[in-house]
Design a protein around this motif. Structure first.
Motif, PDB file in Angstrom:
ATOM      1  N   SER A 103       0.845  -1.193   0.000  1.00 53.90           N
ATOM      2  CA  SER A 103       0.000   0.000   0.000  1.00 53.90           C
ATOM      3  C   SER A 103       0.877   1.239   0.000  1.00 53.90           C
ATOM      4  CB  SER A 103      -0.921   0.012   1.231  1.00 53.90           C
ATOM      5  OG  SER A 103      -1.695   1.182   1.283  1.00 53.90           O
ATOM      6  N   ASP A 104       1.139   1.785  -1.208  1.00 56.64           N
ATOM      7  CA  ASP A 104       1.975   2.967  -1.368  1.00 56.64           C
ATOM      8  C   ASP A 104       3.338   2.703  -0.731  1.00 56.64           C
ATOM      9  OD1 ASP A 104       2.611   5.523  -2.204  1.00 56.64           O
ATOM     10  OD2 ASP A 104       1.736   6.499  -0.471  1.00 56.64           O
ATOM     11  N   GLN A 105       3.774   3.536   0.215  1.00 59.74           N
ATOM     12  CA  GLN A 105       5.083   3.393   0.847  1.00 59.74           C
ATOM     13  C   GLN A 105       4.986   2.605   2.162  1.00 59.74           C
ATOM     14  OE1 GLN A 105       8.290   4.756  -0.369  1.00 59.74           O
ATOM     15  NE2 GLN A 105       6.967   4.525  -2.143  1.00 59.74           N
ATOM     16  N   ALA A 106       4.148   1.596   2.174  1.00 63.17           N
ATOM     17  CA  ALA A 106       3.945   0.789   3.379  1.00 63.17           C
ATOM     18  C   ALA A 106       3.285  -0.522   2.962  1.00 63.17           C
ATOM     19  CB  ALA A 106       3.059   1.543   4.370  1.00 63.17           C
ATOM     20  N   PHE A 107       3.042  -1.394   3.939  1.00 68.17           N
ATOM     21  CA  PHE A 107       2.231  -2.570   3.653  1.00 68.17           C
ATOM     22  C   PHE A 107       1.478  -3.022   4.900  1.00 68.17           C
ATOM     23  CE2 PHE A 107       6.577  -4.680   4.015  1.00 68.17           C
ATOM     24  CZ  PHE A 107       6.394  -5.202   5.273  1.00 68.17           C
ATOM     25  N   TYR A 108       0.425  -3.793   4.659  1.00 70.53           N
ATOM     26  CA  TYR A 108      -0.306  -4.459   5.731  1.00 70.53           C
ATOM     27  C   TYR A 108       0.283  -5.858   5.888  1.00 70.53           C
ATOM     28  CZ  TYR A 108      -3.718  -0.704   5.670  1.00 70.53           C
ATOM     29  OH  TYR A 108      -4.314   0.528   5.748  1.00 70.53           O
ATOM     30  N   TYR A 109       0.484  -6.239   7.127  1.00 71.21           N
ATOM     31  CA  TYR A 109       1.179  -7.493   7.418  1.00 71.21           C
ATOM     32  C   TYR A 109       0.402  -8.299   8.464  1.00 71.21           C
ATOM     33  CZ  TYR A 109       4.620 -10.410   9.901  1.00 71.21           C
ATOM     34  OH  TYR A 109       5.270 -11.441  10.536  1.00 71.21           O
ATOM     35  N   TYR A 110       0.079  -9.525   8.116  1.00 75.53           N
ATOM     36  CA  TYR A 110      -0.593 -10.432   9.046  1.00 75.53           C
ATOM     37  C   TYR A 110       0.473 -11.300   9.704  1.00 75.53           C
ATOM     38  CZ  TYR A 110      -4.173 -13.574  10.950  1.00 75.53           C
ATOM     39  OH  TYR A 110      -4.993 -14.303  11.789  1.00 75.53           O
ATOM     40  N   ASP A 111       0.619 -11.170  11.013  1.00 75.27           N
ATOM     41  CA  ASP A 111       1.568 -11.960  11.779  1.00 75.27           C
ATOM     42  C   ASP A 111       0.860 -13.224  12.259  1.00 75.27           C
ATOM     43  OD1 ASP A 111       3.180 -13.082  13.790  1.00 75.27           O
ATOM     44  OD2 ASP A 111       4.153 -11.158  14.143  1.00 75.27           O
ATOM     45  N   ARG A 112       1.222 -14.359  11.673  1.00 75.21           N
ATOM     46  CA  ARG A 112       0.545 -15.604  12.021  1.00 75.21           C
ATOM     47  C   ARG A 112       0.906 -16.094  13.417  1.00 75.21           C
ATOM     48  NH1 ARG A 112       1.768 -17.195   6.652  1.00 75.21           N
ATOM     49  NH2 ARG A 112      -0.057 -17.307   5.324  1.00 75.21           N
ATOM     50  N   ASN A 113       2.034 -15.651  13.922  1.00 78.48           N
ATOM     51  CA  ASN A 113       2.405 -16.113  15.255  1.00 78.48           C
ATOM     52  C   ASN A 113       1.484 -15.547  16.328  1.00 78.48           C
ATOM     53  OD1 ASN A 113       4.376 -17.704  16.769  1.00 78.48           O
ATOM     54  ND2 ASN A 113       4.824 -15.765  17.761  1.00 78.48           N
TER      55      ASN A 113
END
Length: 351
Positions: A213-223
């Motif tokens: 997303s532009d100069q970033a991202f969404y991150y799903y941490d499975r831990n």
């Protein structure tokens, strides 16, 4: 090779002085998800306003075995094949521009594509090959530009301004670093974002982790089963997932090959937008292992189902993943019913 990666990373992390921490806002929404509490279906009309279709024309050549990841940048579609077709570049109308499948040991070649991303500012494609310890860079026409040596071992990465890379390594072996950090073109770590490190956790799920997303991202941490918004400076937890079928902590400390996975689940993929969050989970049950979860951010309604049905124009897909393209557009791969080698994309325009 892997031991060299580990040693290098450990030395870098020990000597790192500048860091920042994962942050939780004071009122992080907690989503309580029970994959057994399912509705009849999640309907497209709950989150989509219209649909478009793109046929990816491969000139009667059946080169695409499946889509592992896909990016959309203005009038260019770039996808990674699930097998050996490499990177394929199309116009937004579906015309094949080029194919990057240069496997080998030459400077413009790679042994394996471990991860890839795009630089939408310079219109470039970055391919990470940890076997060759390099990142190869191509333009949107598929022309080779340069190869950058790297010893970083990561699962995913994004390109920010000035060639800075935002790296993700959610690997839970205790001898490996864990988290997200930024590096410059010479692999010098600029900043490390600290995440809670699970003690003696040996479990890892390898799949799609981020939405660019532009100069970033969404991150799903499975831990920890949470979703964060990650920039070059920080990671802010946006949603905490209370998954009833989450693998228990004591089991995560055991050898993964000895863990009985029946009745547990893991996140398989996700797509985020301003108004909706769509999660897919792989549920270790005897039949139909995929579960879909739609969260409406305005109404705070959660819907869980085994299927996602197109009730707008009724062109259905059996694909177990809906890909994130942007905050306003997702897409799904249609089933091949014509056998003409061309992949059909269902473009989902969001509400």
């Amino acid at each position: 090779m892997k031991n060299n990666h580990i040693t290098y990373l450990l030395l870098l992390f020990i000597g790192l002085a500048v860091s920042c921490s994962q942050e939780k806002t004071s009122n992080v929404p907690e989503l309580a998800i029970d994959l057994d509490d399912t509705k009849d279906a999640i309907l497209y009309s709950q989150f989509a306003k219209s649909l478009d279709y793109i046929e990816l024309n491969t000139n009667d050549s059946c080169i695409i075995s499946g889509v592992r990841n896909i990016f959309l940048d203005d009038d260019t579609l770039i996808l990674l094949d699930r097998k050996k077709a490499g990177i394929l570049i199309f116009t937004s109308e579906g015309k094949l521009v080029n194919q990057i499948n240069h496997y080998g040991n030459a400077p413009e070649e790679f042994i394996r594509i471990h991860a890839f991303t795009i630089d939408p500012i310079l219109n470039r494609i970055h391919i990470l090959d940890t076997f060759s310890q390099k990142i190869n860079i191509y333009n949107y026409n598929g022309d080779f530009i340069e190869s950058i040596k790297t010893t970083l071992y990561v699962r995913d990465f994004a390109i920010l301004k000035d060639g800075i890379r935002l790296c993700v390594l959610p690997f839970y072996e205790k001898n490996l670093p864990y988290g997200i950090w930024t590096v410059d073109r010479e692999d010098n770590i600029i900043k490390k974002i600290n995440f809670d490190i699970p003690k003696d956790d040996k479990f890892e799920f390898v799949n799609l982790y981020t939405n660019l997303s532009d100069q970033a991202f969404y991150y799903y941490d499975r831990n920890w089963d949470n979703l964060s918004y990650v920039t070059k400076d920080t990671a802010i937890v946006k949603y905490q997932i209370n998954l009833k079928q989450r693998l228990k902590d004591d089991l995560r400390k055991k050898d993964p090959e000895t863990i009985p996975l029946q009745d547990f689940a893991m996140m398989w993929g996700f797509s985020n937008s301003s108004n909706f969050l769509l999660l897919t989970y792989y549920y270790y049950v005897e039949e139909n292992p995929f579960r879909w979860v739609l969260y409406d951010k305005e109404t705070h309604e959660l819907t869980t189902s085994t299927t996602v049905i197109n009730d707008i124009d009724h062109v259905q897909s059996s694909s177990d993943q809906i890909f994130y393209l942007s905050d306003k557009v997702w897409c799904r791969i249609l089933d091949d019913e014509t056998n003409n080698c061309n992949v059909q994309l269902q473009i989902i325009n969001l509400k």
